[in-house]
Write an enzyme that holds these catalytic residues in place. Sequence first.
Site, PDB file in Angstrom:
ATOM      1  N   CYS A  85       0.529 -11.709   5.045  1.00  0.00           N
ATOM      2  CA  CYS A  85      -0.435 -12.759   5.410  1.00  0.00           C
ATOM      3  C   CYS A  85       0.113 -14.136   5.012  1.00  0.00           C
ATOM      4  O   CYS A  85       1.091 -14.584   5.580  1.00  0.00           O
ATOM      5  CB  CYS A  85      -1.805 -12.469   4.807  1.00  0.00           C
ATOM      6  N   HIS A 193      -3.008  -7.597   7.211  1.00  0.00           N
ATOM      7  CA  HIS A 193      -3.011  -6.986   5.883  1.00  0.00           C
ATOM      8  C   HIS A 193      -2.795  -5.478   6.005  1.00  0.00           C
ATOM      9  O   HIS A 193      -3.736  -4.757   6.350  1.00  0.00           O
ATOM     10  CB  HIS A 193      -4.352  -7.239   5.189  1.00  0.00           C
ATOM     11  N   GLU A 195      -2.566  -3.366   3.674  1.00  0.00           N
ATOM     12  CA  GLU A 195      -3.378  -2.691   2.660  1.00  0.00           C
ATOM     13  C   GLU A 195      -4.837  -2.538   3.083  1.00  0.00           C
ATOM     14  O   GLU A 195      -5.608  -1.802   2.452  1.00  0.00           O
ATOM     15  CB  GLU A 195      -3.287  -3.436   1.326  1.00  0.00           C
TER      16      GLU A 195
END
Length: 214
Positions: A85, A193, A195
């Site tokens: 990001c 992202h 994650e």
Amino acid sequence: MSTTQRTAEVVLVDYGLGNLRSVTKGLERAGAEATITDDPADFDAADGIVLPGVGAFSEGMDNAGPFREALVDAAAEGKPLFGICLGMQMLLTSSEEAERVGQGDVEGLDLVPGTNVRFAEGQKVPHMGWNELNVQREHPLAEGIDGEYAYFVHSYYADPDDDEAVVASTDYGVEFPAIVANEAGNVFGTQFHPEKSGETGLRILRNFVDYCLE
């Protein structure tokens, strides 16, 4: 004979703006031994470096100042460097964001030459939600993710000087880079992202861990 497989040692750069806990958990699920560090000296022994980030470009570069030389040196040595990001945007040369808020020119790491630009007027910002990944060229990070969906939250996107820097793209009114990489291939980043991107994100993190062990 031992059949123990070596674990990738990955360090996450703690410069005050990263989503460190979520990324750490994701990397651990992907099979890495992940350590959060605020000491550039820890880069030397690591198999790979992660530069996460949430926030403004100018603040990110200011906070990352003590790490700049070590990050550039690690990249030059061929060590895998993964920006997420804001961390991906920091890999570029500059960003319109700093100019927009009256902070003038702010120099990025310049590891992937280019600038970060704001979505055009009329497009809802921030771009937030799940979008499809369109792989443009081969890169270890993008193995097995073409056509999958990832989670984005951002108002600016990368505009690399070289079209070959684009590994994967996403359509949000405009086709923009979702994954970029340098010419050597060892410096790369995702605008989304991983994650927060479910199984697709986990696949990307596993791809990164595998790359760190090559």
